[in-house]
Design an enzyme around this catalytic site. Sequence first.
Site, short mmCIF file in Angstrom:
data_model
loop_
_atom_site.label_atom_id
_atom_site.label_comp_id
_atom_site.label_asym_id
_atom_site.label_seq_id
_atom_site.Cartn_x
_atom_site.Cartn_y
_atom_site.Cartn_z
N GLN A 251 -0.72 40.64 47.56
CA GLN A 251 0.11 39.50 47.18
C GLN A 251 0.39 39.48 45.68
O GLN A 251 1.44 39.04 45.24
CB GLN A 251 -0.56 38.20 47.61
N HIS A 254 3.67 40.93 44.42
CA HIS A 254 4.93 40.24 44.70
C HIS A 254 5.61 39.77 43.42
O HIS A 254 6.83 39.87 43.28
CB HIS A 254 4.68 39.01 45.58
N GLU A 319 -1.37 29.47 50.75
CA GLU A 319 -0.31 29.99 51.63
C GLU A 319 -0.92 30.92 52.69
O GLU A 319 -0.69 30.77 53.88
CB GLU A 319 0.72 30.73 50.79
N HIS A 320 -1.67 31.91 52.23
CA HIS A 320 -2.35 32.85 53.13
C HIS A 320 -3.86 32.75 52.92
O HIS A 320 -4.32 32.70 51.79
CB HIS A 320 -1.94 34.30 52.82
N ASP A 353 2.63 39.53 57.73
CA ASP A 353 3.87 39.66 56.97
C ASP A 353 4.93 40.42 57.74
O ASP A 353 6.12 40.13 57.63
CB ASP A 353 3.60 40.41 55.66
N HIS A 412 21.74 -9.16 64.88
CA HIS A 412 21.00 -8.36 65.85
C HIS A 412 20.68 -9.20 67.10
O HIS A 412 20.83 -8.73 68.22
CB HIS A 412 19.67 -7.88 65.23
#
Length: 424
Positions: A251, A254, A319-320, A353, A412
């Site tokens: 990761q 990235h 996230e992971h 992934d 109403h």
Amino acid sequence: MKITKLAKGISLKRPLERGNEEQLQVVREVLDSVRANGDIAVRTYTEKWDGFVPGNLRVTQAEIEAGAKALDAQLYADLKEAADNIRLYHEQQKRTGYRLDLANGSWLGQRITALDAVGLYVPGGTAAYPSSVLMNVVPAQVAGVERIVITSPANRDGKLPDGVLAAAHILGVQEVYKIGGAQAIAALAYGTETIAAVDKITGPGNIFVALAKREVFGEVAIDMIAGPSEIAVLADETAYADEVAADLLSQAEHDRMACAILVTTSEKLAEQVAAEVEKQLSTLPREELARASIDNFGAIYVAETMSDAVEAINTLAPEHLEILTKNAEAVAEQVRHAGGIFIGRYSSEPVGDYFAGTNHVLPTNSTARFASGLNVDDFIKKSSVVYYSEKTWAENAPKIARLARMEGLEGHARAVESRGWEKE
């Protein structure tokens, strides 16, 4: 990587990447320009930032087929198998709605309908992401979306990567545009002469894409504001240091802003992983990016107990999350906040992934506390349905009118009371 003792209640949260005022101003100018000038503005910004003058913004069917043919046959087969796995997983998420029958012929229900049109952003630039095509398109197709549009920044030769085109070919997507950045988000949200507007935009991108999605929200729906990638590994003495290091770097490579964290109960493992990360960094093709990530947002925390380690993971809400411990499935049951959970030695994060079938578009920046990864529900609407028979109305109209008048809404009350007698 720095090794730190985990203190009780420590926050592992990374500051949110909100962009700066200059970036936001650029995005707003792009959005305004595309809204006012359509294709002309899109072409201008594409030339300025992507480095080529687009002839046709739309990728032709011939280009899609040529890209698919150019891809290695084994890679094409691998992409197709991955697409099948993703479809199988997401098919389980389909909803059918329901009808609740009441007394006297009345009923309530929920109707599920797919969105009419969605725009799926596939990032480019530092890498090509055919997997993002699969992850965005398949759940939209499973949901029943009729019009699916892909936008992705082209290379400086004006072409999309063969892998991206092959993924579109496998899934039968024909509306693909070679544009990226904030101008792509603007085109999807507002429409241009060439690109009709969509109802929702999904998919991750750089800070300009993220800010643009935030700005157009309300005009269209969006999936989430995705930040840089994150991984947390929860491990004990049974984990292998070289494997943990490789997973952290998967990761880190990235983005310079990517976050890679190990939380472990083993000091020995912590020291071994720190050494392994340095060793593996030196041979990583994307070493510069990964090193910046590790230096700025990488960390190793040593916890006294597994309970403390799990508490830290739930605070981080990554996230992971990989769990490499004894009784990993039981440990996973204690995790409340994570976008994707990968259990055991053979479930390395890249398995999800690319291939397993789960979606890799996941909440970042600790938003896994309240958000979910991309799924079929992102591409549907739920409409409530009410049918009251005359008898049910007669029984309940006085109650409804009283509630309306309690809130000071006479109109109403009258709307309910206006029924109930024959009219000429």
